[in-house]
Structures are given as C-alpha cells and as structure tokens.
Design a protein around this motif. Sequence first.
Motif, mmCIF file in Angstrom:
data_model
loop_
_atom_site.group_PDB
_atom_site.id
_atom_site.type_symbol
_atom_site.label_atom_id
_atom_site.label_comp_id
_atom_site.label_asym_id
_atom_site.label_seq_id
_atom_site.Cartn_x
_atom_site.Cartn_y
_atom_site.Cartn_z
ATOM 1 N N VAL A 129 0.846 -1.192 0.000
ATOM 2 C CA VAL A 129 0.000 0.000 0.000
ATOM 3 C C VAL A 129 0.883 1.245 0.000
ATOM 4 O O VAL A 129 1.656 1.479 0.939
ATOM 5 N N GLU A 130 0.783 2.005 -1.078
ATOM 6 C CA GLU A 130 1.541 3.242 -1.159
ATOM 7 C C GLU A 130 1.025 4.225 -0.112
ATOM 8 O O GLU A 130 -0.185 4.427 0.027
ATOM 9 N N GLY A 131 1.940 4.807 0.625
ATOM 10 C CA GLY A 131 1.578 5.769 1.648
ATOM 11 C C GLY A 131 1.313 5.178 3.015
ATOM 12 O O GLY A 131 1.117 5.918 3.986
ATOM 13 N N ALA A 132 1.317 3.855 3.132
ATOM 14 C CA ALA A 132 1.136 3.237 4.448
ATOM 15 C C ALA A 132 2.407 3.418 5.263
ATOM 16 O O ALA A 132 3.515 3.153 4.789
ATOM 17 N N CYS A 133 2.268 3.853 6.496
ATOM 18 C CA CYS A 133 3.393 4.051 7.404
ATOM 19 C C CYS A 133 2.818 4.196 8.808
ATOM 20 O O CYS A 133 1.610 4.063 9.009
ATOM 21 N N TRP A 134 3.657 4.476 9.760
ATOM 22 C CA TRP A 134 3.169 4.552 11.141
ATOM 23 C C TRP A 134 2.130 5.648 11.311
ATOM 24 O O TRP A 134 1.217 5.524 12.137
ATOM 25 N N ARG A 135 2.242 6.731 10.548
ATOM 26 C CA ARG A 135 1.281 7.835 10.643
ATOM 27 C C ARG A 135 -0.065 7.466 10.020
ATOM 28 O O ARG A 135 -1.110 7.995 10.420
ATOM 29 N N ALA A 136 -0.043 6.617 9.013
ATOM 30 C CA ALA A 136 -1.237 6.211 8.264
ATOM 31 C C ALA A 136 -1.206 4.695 8.126
ATOM 32 O O ALA A 136 -0.864 4.161 7.071
ATOM 33 N N PRO A 137 -1.551 3.967 9.184
ATOM 34 C CA PRO A 137 -1.296 2.520 9.209
ATOM 35 C C PRO A 137 -2.073 1.705 8.177
ATOM 36 O O PRO A 137 -1.666 0.593 7.854
ATOM 37 N N ARG A 138 -3.154 2.258 7.636
ATOM 38 C CA ARG A 138 -3.901 1.545 6.598
ATOM 39 C C ARG A 138 -3.808 2.250 5.254
ATOM 40 O O ARG A 138 -4.602 1.981 4.355
ATOM 41 N N GLY A 139 -2.862 3.147 5.138
ATOM 42 C CA GLY A 139 -2.676 3.862 3.895
ATOM 43 C C GLY A 139 -3.304 5.246 3.929
ATOM 44 O O GLY A 139 -3.771 5.711 4.971
ATOM 45 N N PRO A 140 -3.292 5.946 2.796
ATOM 46 C CA PRO A 140 -3.787 7.319 2.733
ATOM 47 C C PRO A 140 -5.194 7.458 3.318
ATOM 48 O O PRO A 140 -6.081 6.655 3.051
ATOM 49 N N GLY A 141 -5.348 8.479 4.148
ATOM 50 C CA GLY A 141 -6.635 8.746 4.765
ATOM 51 C C GLY A 141 -6.834 8.102 6.116
ATOM 52 O O GLY A 141 -7.763 8.457 6.844
ATOM 53 N N SER A 142 -5.984 7.152 6.484
ATOM 54 C CA SER A 142 -6.100 6.516 7.803
ATOM 55 C C SER A 142 -5.308 7.318 8.832
ATOM 56 O O SER A 142 -4.437 8.119 8.486
ATOM 57 N N VAL A 143 -5.623 7.096 10.094
ATOM 58 C CA VAL A 143 -5.021 7.872 11.177
ATOM 59 C C VAL A 143 -4.462 6.923 12.224
ATOM 60 O O VAL A 143 -5.104 5.921 12.585
ATOM 61 N N ALA A 144 -3.278 7.234 12.737
ATOM 62 C CA ALA A 144 -2.670 6.463 13.817
ATOM 63 C C ALA A 144 -3.275 6.904 15.148
ATOM 64 O O ALA A 144 -3.169 8.073 15.526
ATOM 65 N N LEU A 145 -3.915 5.997 15.850
ATOM 66 C CA LEU A 145 -4.542 6.306 17.131
ATOM 67 C C LEU A 145 -3.488 6.345 18.232
ATOM 68 O O LEU A 145 -2.635 5.456 18.325
#
Length: 311
Positions: A129-145
């Motif tokens: 998934v492009e853009g998935a990282c610790w800040r966006a764990p499910r990819g673009p548009g997701s938020v790290a709780l």
Amino acid sequence: MTGSCCGMAAVTKPRADGAATTPVQPADAATRAALANDLVAIPGGFFDMGARQSRFPGDHDAPRRRVKLAPFRISPVACTNAQFARFVAATGHVTLAEAEGWSSVFVGLLDRPDDWPQSPPGLPWWRRVEGACWRAPRGPGSVALDDHPVVHVTWHDAQAYCRWAGLCLPTEAQWERAARGGLDRRKFPWGSEMRPGGHIAMNVFEGAFPVPGPADTGSVPVTAFAPNGYGLYNTCGNVWEWVADRFADAPLPKGPLSDPTGPDTGPGRVQRGGSYLCHASYCDRYFVHSRTANDPGSPTGNAGFRVAAPA
C-alpha cells in the motif's frame, strides 16, 4: 527461515537495510528519566523458556530451556503512536516505510483492496500500500490512534527510538520472562486455557482466516485486556514485538543459560508474541513462547516493539 500469516517478510524479497540515515541524538536527561520511570521491574532468577513441543519446528521454540536472568526493567506496554510521535518530533526520524513510500497492510483492513493488487509471493492477504506508514497505518486517509501500538516500524526504527530514549530492546529471554508474568510452563500469561472462563483474553484473529469476522479490526489499545502478573499488557496477540536477538536457523542451545543474548549471526531478527492476525487454522503463534523471524529492514502493519533497561 519460516514464513507465516502473521509474521511476514522472512520469505519475501528483503527491502533496504532500514537503518537510520541520520544519527539520532539522545533525548535530554529529563525526558530519558521520565521514560525510564515508566518501566516496571522484573525480578531476576531462573525460569523455563520455550515450550515442551512446537507445532512449527522451524521456529525453534522447543524444547524448554532453563535460563537465569539478572533483574531488569521493561515497558508494561508496546510503544504507542503517541510515544513514537514524540520521538519523531524531537529527532526528525524518518522510518523506512516513509522513506520508501509504502508498507504492507492486511487486506482485510483495506476499504478498497482492489486498489492495492500487489502481494508478496504466496501471501495474498498482504498488500503493498503506497503511503502506508506509522502515521497512516492503513494507507492514505487513515489515522494512527495515540493509544495503539506503533506499527510499520523496522527493527532499525525501533533501535533509533531506543537510542533517543536511552533504553534498549529487550533480549528474547528477557521478553519471555516478563511476558510470562511469573507463571512457569504455561501457554499464556494467565494460564493454559486460551479463553479463561470462556472470555476472550487477547487480540487475535476471530474470523475464518483470511476472511475477517466482526471483531477483526486490527490493533487494539496497548492497555486492552488484563495485565499479567508483572503488570505487562498484550504479550500475546495485538502486534508482534521486535526484540534484540538474531534468529538462528538451528535449535537454540539447551540450558542452563545465563543472560543469553542470542546467536552472533543469523538470517533475521526475532519477533515475539503473535499479532491480531494469528489464527488456529494456520498461524497459531499466539502463545507466550511463540517466536518468528523477520528481516530487520521490513516494516509491516502488525509489528511494533517495547523497550527495556537494566535494573
């Protein structure tokens, strides 16, 4: 080296080295002292490490070994997104997933999985998934709780955090000693029943893998479920946790061992504890003795870490 549904990249093409490209300066003394004060004390002494018999012989979590450890301290929880964000804000650290622009996400957590068709060989439940990282764990548009464990971090990212915090990754023996919570020769931190009293006690896969059930929503807060006898949370399930040791493609030495630190060489680093993807039908690596290997430069959406320090 063995692969699994809930570990991963041990059988996939290795990524970049994953080490930090810029030196990480230690935090100030007050910050390091505060982080150290969050650790809980684990008594030294002997314990039985490993299992009587393993379902996965290549994991080398059997037979049991008598191990002696000096006292140490360890975090009661996995490193959270909030804690990792504080580290990143202080140091400017860029994780490998951010630097390379992608990471691996479980297909059942994606709103539109067809948008991400690439999978490692033989592991269709993982998607690049492009853009998935610790800040966006499910990819673009997701938020790290904030209160969830940080994921999409490599072993090297975890080491960078430790250098900043003035702490370390626990050795594998320390991790298991603490994870058992004072109970010896048991499968879980609370005993040997997977569901004590019929109740769910850890965050593992509840559906028919890899098809998620209603409860399969990824990670849960780091303090979900009851702590063990030493006050540690989620040492089984939720996310795999990196430890300091290398993984050896050979049985571990039999005890008695004193403060073991693992082999000097090996094809990967050890992860402990299982994750929200572990399931009895394929990957029941959710026991307190469970272990797997992964490339130290491989981030995934179900692996994090916790920290430790000498007594």
